[in-house]
Every structure is written in C-alpha cells, then in structure tokens.
Design a protein around this motif. Structure first.
Motif, PDB file in Angstrom:
ATOM      1  N   ALA A 225       0.797  -1.129  -0.161  1.00 30.83           N
ATOM      2  CA  ALA A 225      -0.124  -0.038   0.111  1.00 30.83           C
ATOM      3  C   ALA A 225       0.928   1.185   0.070  1.00 30.83           C
ATOM      4  O   ALA A 225       0.625   2.329  -0.723  1.00 30.83           O
ATOM      5  CB  ALA A 225      -0.844   0.122   1.181  1.00 30.83           C
ATOM      6  N   GLY A 226       1.925   1.399   0.802  1.00 31.92           N
ATOM      7  CA  GLY A 226       2.724   2.480   0.942  1.00 31.92           C
ATOM      8  C   GLY A 226       3.684   2.554  -0.665  1.00 31.92           C
ATOM      9  O   GLY A 226       3.417   3.562  -0.986  1.00 31.92           O
TER      10      GLY A 226
ATOM     11  N   GLU B 247       1.948   6.525  -7.053  1.00 29.69           N
ATOM     12  CA  GLU B 247       0.871   7.397  -7.509  1.00 29.69           C
ATOM     13  C   GLU B 247       1.309   8.976  -7.072  1.00 29.69           C
ATOM     14  O   GLU B 247       0.748   9.832  -8.061  1.00 29.69           O
ATOM     15  CB  GLU B 247      -0.516   7.176  -6.833  1.00 29.69           C
ATOM     16  CG  GLU B 247      -1.086   5.835  -7.397  1.00 29.69           C
ATOM     17  CD  GLU B 247      -1.290   5.847  -8.787  1.00 29.69           C
ATOM     18  OE1 GLU B 247      -1.860   6.872  -9.369  1.00 29.69           O
ATOM     19  OE2 GLU B 247      -1.246   4.751  -9.504  1.00 29.69           O
ATOM     20  N   THR B 248       1.729   9.326  -6.284  1.00 31.67           N
ATOM     21  CA  THR B 248       1.966  10.546  -5.582  1.00 31.67           C
ATOM     22  C   THR B 248       3.298  10.987  -5.585  1.00 31.67           C
ATOM     23  O   THR B 248       3.704  12.265  -5.584  1.00 31.67           O
ATOM     24  CB  THR B 248       1.272  10.905  -4.081  1.00 31.67           C
ATOM     25  OG1 THR B 248       2.373   9.842  -3.307  1.00 31.67           O
ATOM     26  CG2 THR B 248       0.218  10.380  -4.050  1.00 31.67           C
ATOM     27  N   SER B 249       4.445  10.073  -5.851  1.00 26.96           N
ATOM     28  CA  SER B 249       5.759  10.511  -5.747  1.00 26.96           C
ATOM     29  C   SER B 249       5.958  11.449  -4.397  1.00 26.96           C
ATOM     30  O   SER B 249       7.004  12.056  -4.441  1.00 26.96           O
ATOM     31  CB  SER B 249       6.327  11.342  -7.057  1.00 26.96           C
ATOM     32  OG  SER B 249       5.988  10.605  -8.022  1.00 26.96           O
ATOM     33  N   SER B 250       5.431  10.956  -3.426  1.00 28.72           N
ATOM     34  CA  SER B 250       5.831  11.851  -2.275  1.00 28.72           C
ATOM     35  C   SER B 250       6.247  10.599  -1.040  1.00 28.72           C
ATOM     36  O   SER B 250       5.710   9.916  -0.424  1.00 28.72           O
ATOM     37  CB  SER B 250       4.561  12.591  -1.527  1.00 28.72           C
ATOM     38  OG  SER B 250       4.943  13.020  -0.268  1.00 28.72           O
ATOM     39  N   GLY B 251       7.582  10.856  -0.777  1.00 24.44           N
ATOM     40  CA  GLY B 251       8.193  10.111   0.263  1.00 24.44           C
ATOM     41  C   GLY B 251       7.390  10.315   1.752  1.00 24.44           C
ATOM     42  O   GLY B 251       7.367   9.281   2.184  1.00 24.44           O
TER      43      GLY B 251
ATOM     44  N   PHE C  11      -8.170  10.069  -2.275  1.00 27.05           N
ATOM     45  CA  PHE C  11      -6.732   9.824  -2.041  1.00 27.05           C
ATOM     46  C   PHE C  11      -5.798   9.722  -3.302  1.00 27.05           C
ATOM     47  O   PHE C  11      -4.813  10.032  -3.266  1.00 27.05           O
ATOM     48  CB  PHE C  11      -6.625   8.623  -0.830  1.00 27.05           C
ATOM     49  CG  PHE C  11      -7.086   9.003   0.351  1.00 27.05           C
ATOM     50  CD1 PHE C  11      -6.477  10.088   1.213  1.00 27.05           C
ATOM     51  CD2 PHE C  11      -8.158   8.285   0.919  1.00 27.05           C
ATOM     52  CE1 PHE C  11      -6.824  10.272   2.327  1.00 27.05           C
ATOM     53  CE2 PHE C  11      -8.497   8.815   2.228  1.00 27.05           C
ATOM     54  CZ  PHE C  11      -7.935   9.711   2.979  1.00 27.05           C
ATOM     55  N   LEU C  12      -6.411   8.990  -4.140  1.00 28.92           N
ATOM     56  CA  LEU C  12      -5.438   8.708  -5.244  1.00 28.92           C
ATOM     57  C   LEU C  12      -5.544   9.982  -6.289  1.00 28.92           C
ATOM     58  O   LEU C  12      -4.558   9.920  -7.315  1.00 28.92           O
ATOM     59  CB  LEU C  12      -5.974   7.318  -6.112  1.00 28.92           C
ATOM     60  CG  LEU C  12      -5.812   6.080  -5.340  1.00 28.92           C
ATOM     61  CD1 LEU C  12      -6.252   4.891  -6.297  1.00 28.92           C
ATOM     62  CD2 LEU C  12      -4.037   5.898  -4.930  1.00 28.92           C
ATOM     63  N   SER C  13      -6.367  10.819  -6.265  1.00 30.55           N
ATOM     64  CA  SER C  13      -6.726  11.970  -7.203  1.00 30.55           C
ATOM     65  C   SER C  13      -5.446  13.087  -6.651  1.00 30.55           C
ATOM     66  O   SER C  13      -5.356  13.949  -7.526  1.00 30.55           O
ATOM     67  CB  SER C  13      -7.917  12.386  -7.353  1.00 30.55           C
ATOM     68  OG  SER C  13      -8.352  13.167  -6.064  1.00 30.55           O
TER      69      SER C  13
ATOM     70  N   ARG D 239      -2.041  14.815  -6.007  1.00 29.36           N
ATOM     71  CA  ARG D 239      -0.775  14.812  -6.346  1.00 29.36           C
ATOM     72  C   ARG D 239      -0.177  15.875  -5.537  1.00 29.36           C
ATOM     73  O   ARG D 239      -0.506  16.734  -5.359  1.00 29.36           O
ATOM     74  CB  ARG D 239      -0.762  15.017  -7.870  1.00 29.36           C
ATOM     75  CG  ARG D 239      -1.406  14.011  -8.682  1.00 29.36           C
ATOM     76  CD  ARG D 239      -0.390  12.859  -9.125  1.00 29.36           C
ATOM     77  NE  ARG D 239      -1.302  12.092  -9.945  1.00 29.36           N
ATOM     78  CZ  ARG D 239      -0.838  10.928 -10.116  1.00 29.36           C
ATOM     79  NH1 ARG D 239       0.011  10.172  -9.726  1.00 29.36           N
ATOM     80  NH2 ARG D 239      -1.650  10.217 -10.971  1.00 29.36           N
ATOM     81  N   CYS D 240       1.120  15.299  -5.338  1.00 27.97           N
ATOM     82  CA  CYS D 240       2.035  16.028  -4.548  1.00 27.97           C
ATOM     83  C   CYS D 240       2.812  16.832  -5.364  1.00 27.97           C
ATOM     84  O   CYS D 240       3.328  16.760  -6.460  1.00 27.97           O
ATOM     85  CB  CYS D 240       2.932  15.196  -3.747  1.00 27.97           C
ATOM     86  SG  CYS D 240       4.155  16.408  -2.875  1.00 27.97           S
ATOM     87  N   ILE D 241       2.832  18.272  -5.225  1.00 28.36           N
ATOM     88  CA  ILE D 241       3.302  19.443  -6.093  1.00 28.36           C
ATOM     89  C   ILE D 241       4.980  19.128  -5.806  1.00 28.36           C
ATOM     90  O   ILE D 241       5.175  19.885  -4.491  1.00 28.36           O
ATOM     91  CB  ILE D 241       2.776  20.571  -6.128  1.00 28.36           C
ATOM     92  CG1 ILE D 241       1.311  20.528  -6.532  1.00 28.36           C
ATOM     93  CG2 ILE D 241       3.384  21.562  -7.023  1.00 28.36           C
ATOM     94  CD1 ILE D 241       0.509  21.715  -6.358  1.00 28.36           C
ATOM     95  N   THR D 242       5.726  19.138  -6.417  1.00 28.25           N
ATOM     96  CA  THR D 242       7.302  19.159  -5.833  1.00 28.25           C
ATOM     97  C   THR D 242       7.860  20.407  -6.853  1.00 28.25           C
ATOM     98  O   THR D 242       7.504  20.702  -7.734  1.00 28.25           O
ATOM     99  CB  THR D 242       7.850  17.651  -6.108  1.00 28.25           C
ATOM    100  OG1 THR D 242       7.948  17.404  -7.595  1.00 28.25           O
ATOM    101  CG2 THR D 242       7.289  16.852  -5.451  1.00 28.25           C
TER     102      THR D 242
END
Length: 99
Positions: free
Chosen positions: A26-27, A33-37, A92-94, A96-99
């Motif tokens: 799951a992690g 999906e989010t590319s967020s550590g 939760f899947l929609s 996205r983390c803005i980097t």
C-alpha cells in the motif's frame, strides 16, 4: 511441540507476514501515485503503529472475552468497510504532491 501449536504459530506467522506485506505494498502504491516520500512514510506508520499500540490492550481484552465470538466478529465486520474504501479511494488517489 504439539501439532496444534505448530499450526497455530504457522497461521499467526502467515497472518502477520501478509499484513506487513499489504502495508508495504500500500505504501509503494501511494509512492508510485503521488511521488511523495512523506505520504509513503505516513502509510507505513499508519499500518504499523496501531499494531504496536493496540497489541497489549487487545491481548488483555481477548483473554477476558469469549474466544468463539471474538474470533468470528472480525470476519463479519470486514464487508462493512468496503463501501467506505470505495468512496474514499478516488479522493486519496487523485491528490498529487506538487514538487
């Protein structure tokens, strides 16, 4: 060691291994999906922390309750969580983390 104890320990090992593997996958899904550590770490924490904190309390309570009822109750509660997961999954899947 008796055969029944071996079966019990093997079953507990398989259950714990599967739960840990599910938490990790799951992690990884959240990470992909989010590319967020940070969100990956939060999923791992959310999957591990309840087991650590609630295990002592659950052990004491399970010793006091009827074993037959306490082992069959979770089987009946799992289907009640599925509608909640279907509603919250797109949210939760929609994101996205803005980097």
């Amino acid at each position: 060691m008796s055969k029944n104890l071996q079966r019990l320990l093997f079953g507990k090992f398989c259950s714990l291994f599967a739960a840990s593997l599910f938490t990790f996958v799951a992690g990884l899904t959240v990470l992909r999906e989010t590319s967020s550590g940070l969100q990956f770490a939060l999923v791992l924490l959310a999957g591990t922390l309840p087991r650590i904190l609630l295990s002592p309390v659950a052990g004491v309570l399970s010793d006091r309750w009827n074993r037959k009822k306490s082992s069959s109750r979770p089987k009946h509660q799992v289907p009640s969580y599925l509608p909640y997961l279907q509603v919250t999954r797109p949210f939760f899947l929609s994101r996205r983390c803005i980097t």
